[in-house]
Motif scaffolding. Structure first.
Motif, PDB file in Angstrom:
ATOM      1  N   GLN A 163       1.143  -1.047  -0.067  1.00  0.00           N
ATOM      2  CA  GLN A 163       0.033   0.011   0.265  1.00  0.00           C
ATOM      3  C   GLN A 163       1.022   0.913  -0.042  1.00  0.00           C
ATOM      4  N   SER A 175      -1.605  -0.620  -3.287  1.00  0.00           N
ATOM      5  CA  SER A 175      -2.957   0.393  -3.991  1.00  0.00           C
ATOM      6  C   SER A 175      -2.194   1.762  -2.869  1.00  0.00           C
ATOM      7  N   VAL A 176      -3.068   2.546  -3.631  1.00  0.00           N
ATOM      8  CA  VAL A 176      -2.853   4.235  -3.234  1.00  0.00           C
ATOM      9  C   VAL A 176      -4.357   4.464  -2.199  1.00  0.00           C
ATOM     10  N   LYS A 177      -3.533   4.961  -0.742  1.00  0.00           N
ATOM     11  CA  LYS A 177      -4.833   5.025  -0.035  1.00  0.00           C
ATOM     12  C   LYS A 177      -5.447   6.638  -0.190  1.00  0.00           C
ATOM     13  N   ASP A 178      -6.784   6.957  -0.377  1.00  0.00           N
ATOM     14  CA  ASP A 178      -7.251   7.763  -1.050  1.00  0.00           C
ATOM     15  C   ASP A 178      -7.605   7.785  -2.702  1.00  0.00           C
ATOM     16  N   LEU A 234       7.851   6.349   2.960  1.00  0.00           N
ATOM     17  CA  LEU A 234       6.965   5.262   1.755  1.00  0.00           C
ATOM     18  C   LEU A 234       8.618   5.021   1.336  1.00  0.00           C
ATOM     19  N   ASP A 270       1.309   4.923   0.339  1.00  0.00           N
ATOM     20  CA  ASP A 270       0.399   5.920   1.802  1.00  0.00           C
ATOM     21  C   ASP A 270       1.275   7.301   1.547  1.00  0.00           C
ATOM     22  N   PRO A 298      -3.307  11.844  -4.124  1.00  0.00           N
ATOM     23  CA  PRO A 298      -1.731  11.040  -4.227  1.00  0.00           C
ATOM     24  C   PRO A 298      -1.081  10.190  -4.790  1.00  0.00           C
ATOM     25  N   GLY A 352      -0.212  10.547   2.507  1.00  0.00           N
ATOM     26  CA  GLY A 352       0.077  10.967   3.870  1.00  0.00           C
ATOM     27  C   GLY A 352      -0.942  12.237   2.793  1.00  0.00           C
ATOM     28  N   GLU A 353      -1.285  12.792   3.198  1.00  0.00           N
ATOM     29  CA  GLU A 353      -2.563  14.040   3.239  1.00  0.00           C
ATOM     30  C   GLU A 353      -2.464  15.181   1.871  1.00  0.00           C
ATOM     31  N   LYS A 401       4.291  11.514   3.993  1.00  0.00           N
ATOM     32  CA  LYS A 401       5.000  10.868   4.355  1.00  0.00           C
ATOM     33  C   LYS A 401       5.007   9.660   3.135  1.00  0.00           C
TER      34      LYS A 401
END
Length: 298
Positions: free
Chosen positions: A235, A266-269, A248, A237, A275, A239-240, A244
């Motif tokens: 994954q 997968s990419v968060k959001d 990563l 991630d 992202p 961050g917003e 992060k």
């Protein structure tokens, strides 16, 4: 190191009405951002650690066809097809169709399968694990035979095909790439050594051991271990707003150090698009020069 995108979740804020347009934007962004591949799970219900079965889940190969029309360079694959979902002759035709229509970008991602709930729910036969492994071996044999253009009858224990005709033939030569998912040491990794162009493993500390087992299977059948692309699921991630990214990149260094060459994550959001853009701008360049390091001492 190469990065691939997996899209395992379609439960996004705008709902089904905008799912197609959102997915098209994701695909175009990932393609232009430099992701090496774009994949989807081959499931019919959402799986437990991502959400309840009632969450949105698109059929894999229909989705890959849509992705093909919205991309121009990324490889396209399922991560991965359960062997019991589709008859092997039809599976070979499906992947060939994707390969032809995408200009030679299709891969066959496949494994022994596991999700009994969705199979029972939709009336798909779910044989015991041992039988599914027999089906997996024969499916790989059938697909390779059809991609060779060999129309002679196939007589196996699980499947019998009178005339495995494949027309049009795949653009990818000698055949679309084959990626086998799973880390079972006796059966799965043995099949990787015999049939696959890539393996797909879990990102756990025992990766060097799994790859050493694969090396042993390759030696047993006379296969060049270095020909097999070593991939892991993951994954991404960031961050917003990308805070992060450094963490990563450090974790991707860790995977490269254990022998992984391609990370499919997968990419968060992902529906936010930003992202994806951050991964393309900051992560892909940061890991592009990473070379997988064998830790077996050889």
């Amino acid at each position: 190191m190469k990065l691939g995108l997996q899209i395992p979740d379609f439960t996004w804020p705008d709902g089904s009405a905008r799912l197609g347009s959102t997915l098209a934007t994701i695909a175009k962004t990932a393609d232009s951002a430099g992701f090496d591949s774009i994949g989807v799970m081959d499931h019919f219900f959402q799986i437990g650690h991502l959400g309840p079965p009632e969450h949105e889940m698109l059929e894999g190969y229909t989705t890959l066809g849509f992705l093909a029309a919205n991309t121009s360079r990324a490889r396209l694959m399922t991560v991965v097809t359960g062997v019991h979902y589709r008859h092997p002759g039809l599976l070979a035709k499906t992947v060939t169709t994707l390969d032809v229509l995408s200009g030679g970008r299709a891969w066959l991602g496949i494994g022994a399968g596991w999700n009994e709930e969705e199979s029972r729910g939709l009336g798909v036969p779910f044989p015991p694990l041992g039988q599914r492994f027999e089906q997996l071996k024969e499916t790989l044999e059938i697909c390779l035979q059809m991609w060779r253009g060999d129309e002679s009858p196939y007589q196996g224990q699980q499947y019998k095909l009178d005339r495995p005709l494949n027309s049009p033939q795949s653009i990818s030569r000698p055949h679309p790439g084959i990626m086998i998912g799973g880390s079972g040491e006796k059966k799965t990794l043995s099949l990787v050594a015999r049939f696959a162009d890539a393996c797909n493993l879990f990102p756990t500390p025992d990766l060097p051991h799994k790859l050493e087992v694969l090396r042993g299977h390759c030696e047993a059948v006379g296969r060049n271990y270095d020909e097999i692309e070593k991939t892991a699921i993951f994954q991404f991630d960031v961050g917003e707003r990308g805070e992060k990214v450094d963490d990563l990149v450090g974790r991707l260094h860790w995977l490269a150090g254990m022998g992984i060459e391609t990370v499919i994550g997968s990419v968060k959001d992902v529906w936010r698009i930003e992202p994806l853009e951050i991964v393309g701008e900051r992560v892909i360049p940061a890991v592009a020069e990473l070379t997988a390091t064998a830790t077996s001492g050889r």
